[in-house]
Enzyme design. Structure first.
Site, PDB file in Angstrom:
ATOM      1  N   CYS A  78       0.585  -0.975  -0.326  1.00 15.50           N
ATOM      2  CA  CYS A  78      -0.365  -0.131  -0.233  1.00 15.50           C
ATOM      3  C   CYS A  78       0.908   0.853   0.500  1.00 15.50           C
ATOM      4  O   CYS A  78       2.086   1.477   1.394  1.00 15.50           O
ATOM      5  CB  CYS A  78      -0.981  -0.109   1.314  1.00 15.50           C
ATOM      6  N   CYS A 414     -11.754 -11.367  21.631  1.00 20.29           N
ATOM      7  CA  CYS A 414     -11.129 -10.291  20.809  1.00 20.29           C
ATOM      8  C   CYS A 414      -9.568  -9.497  20.459  1.00 20.29           C
ATOM      9  O   CYS A 414      -9.573  -8.693  20.477  1.00 20.29           O
ATOM     10  CB  CYS A 414     -12.329  -8.821  19.381  1.00 20.29           C
TER      11      CYS A 414
END
Ligand code: SAH
Length: 458
Positions: A78, A414
């Site tokens: 990126c 999570c």
């Protein structure tokens, strides 16, 4: 603040070797035992570092030059990897990321949970770990050149204009570029959070991977949306998959994206998508996992660990819009779901009806209050599934699990640190952690999701 006793001072230039990686992707090196955190440095590497900030027990530094490179280092694909705060690990090979996440989970379970010997499997990664997100939430703003839309620079509120995100589904990128183009054409101004002026604050897009349905949400500061009709018309004609165009008004000075007022501008209130065979209606503001491919992997693992034969009563605590509950209901006698957000429960009920599932009941409330109430009513589940937010389970809830004495507990998490804490609590009270499976829901970021299976010792 620099103190006399720290081994490094601000602006020092030092060469150091990195031993470890933090959960948010910083390399960790030590000077006489004193840790220095350096973004984008990898374990096994040696580099020249400029010290940027000094605290009593640790410091931060900037990587100036790598003198010995890790074999796991790759070029981040990126172009704005260094400015954007979205991904932290693009400079680490994908296999390296998966190994790092497994190691991190193992270490946290040992350090916080005292679980040195528990099996932590290899992280389940993606075959194609790019373009996986089904939702984009893109801030809009103004620069000298006009309207911009992109992402916040790391640890800041400055918007970097951009058109493409490597972890975002292409459709979402297309929507954002298109709205930017149309808004520019009609002179709609981006919002400026310093002066609290302007119109367009955020564009949120959701894409159903399986159904290919698109939702576009325009979040504005006030009620006014100039050239509304033209905007709708052009979005529809350029994006034939759009099923829902929604307007949300957020007039507060806040970082929170959505305001309280939501109005459908065109089409339906929801889009649909599938996880496995189950269909879900997703509205603009409801929680829905952002990586649909790995969500299925995660839920299948949870279902496998629940080991249901069709006779069991199951509780799904922190059930959101009922995703895991409906998955479990296929194999259980009855499922009870509980969740704190009323809209999510109303979605959960709709989703049950949408799939013709009748063996579920959903309750609104704090799981730590509803579970003891169920217990008092005589509910004795065979299996309990929990999927709490980052802060983990409330102690009252864990206490109730212990009282209910289910045969198995499946813990979806999570946050490895709170998972470890809660596994220890349950471990001290008769529930043995058998194994933990890390699943990579967020490739190239520091996050890792886990499913753990616990069994009641007799
Ligand atoms: N299992 C769902 C949602 C998991 S996210 C899924 O996989 O999609 C965690 C959920 O817990 C969120 O929906 C959040 O609203 C809910 N929540 C947070 N605190 C809670 C509490 N004290 N009691 C019940 N639900 C809570």
């Amino acid at each position: 603040m620099a103190t006399e006793n720290t081994p490094v001072k601000k602006n020092d230039l030092i060469e150091m070797t990195f031993e470890d990686l933090t959960h948010d992707g910083a390399g960790v090196g030590k000077v006489n035992g004193y840790p220095v955190f350096v973004q984008r440095a990898l374990p096994g590497e040696t580099g020249n570092v400029k010290i940027t900030k000094v605290k009593k027990n640790y410091a931060f530094g900037r990587l100036m030059e790598i003198t010995k490179e890790s074999p796991d280092r790759v070029d981040a694909p990126c172009p704005i990897f260094k400015q954007c705060g979205g991904c932290q690990l693009q400079h680490l090979s994908y296999q390296g990321q998966l190994r790092h996440k497994q190691k991190q989970v193992r270490e946290v379970l040992a350090r916080i949970g005292g679980l040195e010997d528990v099996t932590v499997h290899e992280t389940i990664g993606m075959d194609e770990p790019w373009r996986y997100r089904n939702k984009a939430q893109v801030p809009f703003g103004e620069m000298e050149g006009g309207l911009i839309a992109g992402f916040y620079a790391e640890r800041s509120h400055q918007i970097i204009d951009m058109n493409e995100c490597a972890i975002q589904h292409e459709e979402n990128d297309t929507v954002v570029q298109l709205v930017k183009k149309i808004a520019k054409k009609y002179g709609i101004r981006g919002y400026d959070d310093k002066s609290h002026k302007g119109t367009l604050r955020h564009v949120v897009t959701r894409y159903g991977y399986r159904t290919q349905e698109l939702m576009v949400v325009l979040v504005t500061k006030g009620k006014e949306l100039p050239n509304k009709e033209n905007l709708i018309e052009e979005i529809r004609s350029e994006l034939p998959n759009v099923k829902s165009i929604v307007h949300n008004i957020n007039s507060k000075r806040t970082n929170v994206i959505f305001g309280d007022q939501t109005e459908v501008l065109w089409g339906e209130e929801v889009i649909h998508d599938y996880i496995g065979d189950i269909k879900f209606a997703i509205s603009a503001r409801s929680f829905y996992q952002v990586n649909p491919v790995q969500t299925q992997v995660l839920y299948e693992k949870a279902l496998e660990y629940a080991d249901l034969s069709g006779k069991e009563h199951v509780i799904d605590a922190y059930c959101g819009i009922g995703t895991i509950s409906l998955f479990l209901a296929q194999k259980a006698k009855h499922v009870y779901g509980v969740e704190i957000v009323p809209e999510a429960i109303s979605d959960a009920k709709k989703n049950a009806r949408l799939n013709g599932v009748e063996n579920v009941d959903f309750a609104v409330g704090e799981a730590e209050k509803v579970m003891p109430w169920w217990y008092a009513q005589g509910v004795r589940p065979d299996v309990i599934v929990v999927d709490p937010p980052r802060k983990g389970c409330d102690e009252e809830l864990l206490e109730t699990i212990v009282k209910m004495q289910p045969e198995r507990v499946v813990y979806v998490s999570c946050n490895p640190a709170t998972l470890a804490r809660d596994l220890k609590y349950l471990g001290d009270r008769g529930f043995e952690t058998k194994e933990v499976q890390p699943v990579d829901m967020f490739p190239h970021t520091g996050h890792v999701e886990n499913v753990a299976i616990l069994e009641l010792k007799n």
